[in-house]
Design a protein around this motif. Sequence first.
Motif, PDB file in Angstrom:
ATOM      1  N   ASN A 179       0.793  -1.202   0.041  1.00 37.22           N
ATOM      2  CA  ASN A 179       0.044   0.114   0.037  1.00 37.22           C
ATOM      3  C   ASN A 179       0.737   1.176   0.100  1.00 37.22           C
ATOM      4  O   ASN A 179       0.545   2.188  -0.650  1.00 37.22           O
ATOM      5  N   GLU A 180       1.806   1.226   0.837  1.00 35.95           N
ATOM      6  CA  GLU A 180       2.772   2.284   0.721  1.00 35.95           C
ATOM      7  C   GLU A 180       3.308   2.490  -0.655  1.00 35.95           C
ATOM      8  O   GLU A 180       3.717   3.740  -1.182  1.00 35.95           O
ATOM      9  N   ILE A 181       3.922   1.554  -1.378  1.00 35.55           N
ATOM     10  CA  ILE A 181       4.392   1.796  -2.717  1.00 35.55           C
ATOM     11  C   ILE A 181       3.445   2.210  -3.614  1.00 35.55           C
ATOM     12  O   ILE A 181       3.831   3.086  -4.291  1.00 35.55           O
ATOM     13  N   ILE A 182       2.170   1.506  -3.681  1.00 29.91           N
ATOM     14  CA  ILE A 182       1.326   2.230  -4.484  1.00 29.91           C
ATOM     15  C   ILE A 182       0.638   3.514  -4.302  1.00 29.91           C
ATOM     16  O   ILE A 182       0.652   4.433  -5.287  1.00 29.91           O
ATOM     17  N   LYS A 201      -5.813   1.256 -13.004  1.00 30.14           N
ATOM     18  CA  LYS A 201      -6.366   0.394 -11.933  1.00 30.14           C
ATOM     19  C   LYS A 201      -4.806  -0.323 -11.451  1.00 30.14           C
ATOM     20  O   LYS A 201      -3.756  -0.256 -12.138  1.00 30.14           O
ATOM     21  N   THR A 202      -4.806  -1.087 -10.623  1.00 29.21           N
ATOM     22  CA  THR A 202      -4.035  -1.941  -9.955  1.00 29.21           C
ATOM     23  C   THR A 202      -4.778  -3.488 -10.026  1.00 29.21           C
ATOM     24  O   THR A 202      -5.685  -3.603  -9.240  1.00 29.21           O
ATOM     25  N   ILE A 203      -3.776  -4.079 -10.306  1.00 33.64           N
ATOM     26  CA  ILE A 203      -3.958  -5.680 -10.213  1.00 33.64           C
ATOM     27  C   ILE A 203      -3.030  -6.265  -9.477  1.00 33.64           C
ATOM     28  O   ILE A 203      -1.951  -6.696 -10.226  1.00 33.64           O
ATOM     29  N   GLY A 204      -3.112  -6.693  -8.255  1.00 33.69           N
ATOM     30  CA  GLY A 204      -2.213  -7.416  -7.231  1.00 33.69           C
ATOM     31  C   GLY A 204      -0.999  -6.178  -7.322  1.00 33.69           C
ATOM     32  O   GLY A 204      -1.229  -5.130  -6.853  1.00 33.69           O
ATOM     33  N   SER A 205       0.118  -6.645  -7.449  1.00 27.72           N
ATOM     34  CA  SER A 205       1.249  -5.732  -7.572  1.00 27.72           C
ATOM     35  C   SER A 205       1.552  -5.012  -8.658  1.00 27.72           C
ATOM     36  O   SER A 205       2.540  -4.564  -9.001  1.00 27.72           O
ATOM     37  N   HIS A 286     -16.451   1.080 -12.736  1.00 27.89           N
ATOM     38  CA  HIS A 286     -14.880   0.928 -12.935  1.00 27.89           C
ATOM     39  C   HIS A 286     -14.615   1.654 -14.383  1.00 27.89           C
ATOM     40  O   HIS A 286     -15.300   1.205 -15.674  1.00 27.89           O
ATOM     41  N   TYR A 287     -13.685   2.569 -14.660  1.00 29.29           N
ATOM     42  CA  TYR A 287     -13.215   3.113 -15.593  1.00 29.29           C
ATOM     43  C   TYR A 287     -11.855   2.186 -16.382  1.00 29.29           C
ATOM     44  O   TYR A 287     -11.068   1.958 -15.538  1.00 29.29           O
ATOM     45  N   ASP A 288     -11.916   1.749 -17.492  1.00 32.34           N
ATOM     46  CA  ASP A 288     -11.009   1.010 -18.214  1.00 32.34           C
ATOM     47  C   ASP A 288     -10.877   1.285 -19.441  1.00 32.34           C
ATOM     48  O   ASP A 288     -11.642   2.108 -20.103  1.00 32.34           O
TER      49      ASP A 288
END
Length: 368
Positions: A179-182, A201-205, A286-288
């Motif tokens: 979470n700190e990285i993202i 978006k984020t998917i996992g890492s 969700h915007y994609d």
Amino acid sequence: MLVQVSHLIKLGLMVLVITAAGAVNIYSWRDIYDLYDFMRILFSLVDSLSVLCLCVSRTSIVPSKYLMTMMLIVMMIGLYYFARHSELQSRELFLWKIGVHDQKERVFEIRRWNEALVTNMLPEHVAKHFLGSKKRDEELYNQSYNEIGVMFASIPNFSDFYTEESINNGGIECLRILNEIISDFDSLLDRDEFRCITKIKTIGSTYMAASGLTPESYTNGYSSRQPEDQSLIERWQHLADLADFALAMKVILNNLNKQSFNNFMLRIGLNKGGVLAGVIGARKPHYDIWGNTVNVASRMESTGVMGNIQVDCYGILREYGFRFVRRGPIFVKGKGELLTFFMKGKDTTNISGGPVITALPHQVGDFS
């Protein structure tokens, strides 16, 4: 002034006035009222020409001094009830206005929260589309773009770092670091030089972002000038900003590694082209973005090497002073073999402000 006075004060003032008027009528002006009563009886006698009428008149007539006083008392009572009714209405209106004001403030606060929530869920220009007018649930937001930059950035060795052992509090400490990285990656988007970049978006890492979707990019129809009237440098400036963003992500991650004594590495892929953007979902919309450009950008990341930024848009980015190392052709599913490059950094600009065009380095050895 009397409109704002309490009804009890009004009642007291009216009692004083009625008492004074009654005293004047009964004591000071009684001779005048008695003379008036006598004249009225006399006129009645002349008209009736009957003694019986005279007797009836004497017994039925109320003295005017008392009658006038009673009329004033009745008037006072009526005015008191009217004043009381007006005061109650004024108080109700005042309380109603306060309630309406509080409701307006609550509605404004809720709307502000909703706008902030929608803006966090969707890009700002898309959020304005939904907040600016009433949209039906069945309406689909979609937009086509011809010149978009797409980036995928993953941390492949994070999966090896993540454990659910008790030393990591069941994996919570690992998620806290992710979470700190993202969050640090997200904070980069607040800079002015990255205003053309949109987080998808984020998917996992894996972190996905795109450039050229916002009006600040001045391309893809957001500019008043036609694409053929814009130079290559103007049209693809947002792609250069996306490449700068990828380099800034590497710097951010290196700083976090020094602070947390970890060895996370980014594997980044860049591509350019046309996409279709839209919002899907009735709940948690969700915007994609979709398209072949997105697929190739994903392949640039998945077939890349940790610590490197793999691109196949070398011809454009080199015009902005970025340095590259040629990797060579690689097989991309659905595209065959593509000639790719590793972006290593960026040269400084000339004194005139123009970008430095670097020569193509020699092909490096095997990276497999």
